[in-house]
Write a protein that holds these residues in place. Sequence first.
Motif, mmCIF file in Angstrom:
data_model
loop_
_atom_site.group_PDB
_atom_site.id
_atom_site.type_symbol
_atom_site.label_atom_id
_atom_site.label_comp_id
_atom_site.label_asym_id
_atom_site.label_seq_id
_atom_site.Cartn_x
_atom_site.Cartn_y
_atom_site.Cartn_z
ATOM 1 N N GLN B 60 23.168 5.958 -4.661
ATOM 2 C CA GLN B 60 21.772 6.016 -5.119
ATOM 3 C C GLN B 60 21.051 7.470 -4.082
ATOM 4 O O GLN B 60 21.703 8.489 -4.001
ATOM 5 C CB GLN B 60 20.875 5.019 -5.198
ATOM 6 C CG GLN B 60 21.489 4.222 -6.417
ATOM 7 C CD GLN B 60 20.473 3.178 -6.750
ATOM 8 O OE1 GLN B 60 19.794 2.465 -5.805
ATOM 9 N NE2 GLN B 60 20.473 2.339 -7.787
ATOM 10 N N ARG B 61 20.201 6.958 -3.314
ATOM 11 C CA ARG B 61 19.527 7.950 -2.517
ATOM 12 C C ARG B 61 20.440 8.124 -0.886
ATOM 13 O O ARG B 61 19.789 8.678 -0.120
ATOM 14 C CB ARG B 61 17.841 7.602 -2.406
ATOM 15 C CG ARG B 61 17.236 7.720 -3.554
ATOM 16 C CD ARG B 61 15.834 7.673 -3.298
ATOM 17 N NE ARG B 61 15.468 6.096 -2.865
ATOM 18 C CZ ARG B 61 15.265 5.970 -1.471
ATOM 19 N NH1 ARG B 61 15.001 6.847 -0.377
ATOM 20 N NH2 ARG B 61 14.810 4.648 -1.273
ATOM 21 N N ILE B 62 21.101 7.069 -0.810
ATOM 22 C CA ILE B 62 21.736 6.830 0.456
ATOM 23 C C ILE B 62 23.273 7.215 0.720
ATOM 24 O O ILE B 62 23.956 7.167 -0.456
ATOM 25 C CB ILE B 62 21.924 5.523 0.875
ATOM 26 C CG1 ILE B 62 20.179 4.966 1.083
ATOM 27 C CG2 ILE B 62 22.529 5.140 2.055
ATOM 28 C CD1 ILE B 62 20.052 3.293 1.344
ATOM 29 N N ALA B 63 23.405 8.041 1.506
ATOM 30 C CA ALA B 63 24.911 8.647 1.722
ATOM 31 C C ALA B 63 25.230 8.534 2.948
ATOM 32 O O ALA B 63 24.527 8.661 4.105
ATOM 33 C CB ALA B 63 25.062 10.163 1.220
ATOM 34 N N VAL B 64 26.723 8.134 3.230
ATOM 35 C CA VAL B 64 27.185 8.413 4.767
ATOM 36 C C VAL B 64 28.484 9.233 4.684
ATOM 37 O O VAL B 64 29.318 9.360 3.696
ATOM 38 C CB VAL B 64 27.690 6.751 5.286
ATOM 39 C CG1 VAL B 64 28.672 6.495 4.255
ATOM 40 C CG2 VAL B 64 27.940 6.822 6.497
ATOM 41 N N THR B 65 28.555 9.985 5.667
ATOM 42 C CA THR B 65 29.853 10.961 6.009
ATOM 43 C C THR B 65 30.493 10.591 7.288
ATOM 44 O O THR B 65 29.791 10.041 8.216
ATOM 45 C CB THR B 65 29.315 12.417 5.966
ATOM 46 O OG1 THR B 65 28.233 12.537 7.133
ATOM 47 C CG2 THR B 65 28.566 12.845 4.594
ATOM 48 N N LEU B 66 31.667 10.786 6.900
ATOM 49 C CA LEU B 66 32.505 10.587 8.456
ATOM 50 C C LEU B 66 33.294 11.405 8.637
ATOM 51 O O LEU B 66 34.091 12.147 7.824
ATOM 52 C CB LEU B 66 33.334 9.289 8.126
ATOM 53 C CG LEU B 66 34.387 8.767 9.036
ATOM 54 C CD1 LEU B 66 33.702 8.512 10.469
ATOM 55 C CD2 LEU B 66 35.397 7.764 8.483
ATOM 56 N N ASN B 67 33.517 11.863 10.083
ATOM 57 C CA ASN B 67 34.552 13.058 10.199
ATOM 58 C C ASN B 67 35.211 12.444 11.599
ATOM 59 O O ASN B 67 34.849 12.211 12.576
ATOM 60 C CB ASN B 67 33.702 14.071 11.162
ATOM 61 C CG ASN B 67 34.644 15.306 11.475
ATOM 62 O OD1 ASN B 67 35.571 14.990 11.939
ATOM 63 N ND2 ASN B 67 33.839 16.534 11.341
ATOM 64 N N LYS B 68 36.405 11.851 11.130
ATOM 65 C CA LYS B 68 37.263 11.126 12.263
ATOM 66 C C LYS B 68 37.568 12.038 13.510
ATOM 67 O O LYS B 68 37.905 11.546 14.491
ATOM 68 C CB LYS B 68 38.411 10.588 11.418
ATOM 69 C CG LYS B 68 38.017 9.282 10.451
ATOM 70 C CD LYS B 68 38.984 8.154 10.819
ATOM 71 C CE LYS B 68 39.106 7.719 12.324
ATOM 72 N NZ LYS B 68 39.933 6.459 12.166
ATOM 73 N N THR B 69 37.944 13.246 12.993
ATOM 74 C CA THR B 69 38.377 14.196 14.065
ATOM 75 C C THR B 69 37.577 14.307 15.182
ATOM 76 O O THR B 69 37.823 14.326 16.371
ATOM 77 C CB THR B 69 38.863 15.521 13.516
ATOM 78 O OG1 THR B 69 39.571 15.436 12.471
ATOM 79 C CG2 THR B 69 39.291 16.532 14.599
#
Lengths: 115, 113
Positions: B60-69
């Motif tokens: 919905q209004r929440i998102a998470v992004t991940l950059n492992k590098t």
Amino acid sequence: DTEVTQTPKHLVMGMTNKKSLKCEQHMGHRAMYWYKQKAKKPPELMFVYSYEKLSINESVPSRFSPECPNSSLLNLHLHALQPEDSALYLCASSQDPRDRTDTQYFGPGTRLTVL
Amino acid sequence: GENVEQHPSTLSVQEGDSAVIKCTYSDSASNYFPWYKQELGKGPQLIIDIRSNVGEKKDQRIAVTLNKTAKHFSLHITETQPEDSAVYFCAAAGGTSYGKLTFGQGTILTVHP
């Protein structure tokens, strides 16, 4: 249902008292945790129980004594506490102790004040 | 062991704006990153999590992004509402610190009506 319950909600005790905190979950989780949280700080891990056995003790003073009587219950026995032990005590549980990435679900906490 | 840095420590936005909270971690073996919301007088509540085999997750209004590098992950809240006001904690797990969530220091989010 992802509910972890804790009793009491609030507790005030003197430095010579003995009291216990109680935590309960009925999700079939086999890992249970005690955390301590001071104001405006993140939770700090105290103890981890895996399959009702103590698996991690983060060098917690012996005035805190955990107990896991069965897979649904976790107690924290308190004795001869200091005023600096005043904090929010949080219980959490997760499904599989073998899974390092298992989601932990927290209870509402017990607000402890030591006079 | 793992170390998680979280920024900013406080964030103030107007209702309807977006809010972004960023975390970096040190243990490249960590592979699970939950976000918790804690309202006053309550325990932390899981709002979203991401695992290392995924770069982005939305609810919905929440998102998470991940950059492992780069070893960083971020929480994005769109169309903020006053009830989003709380302390938000990021955490990391699955690395060398067995059975342990390592938390960031928290972000106090205030959404002004």
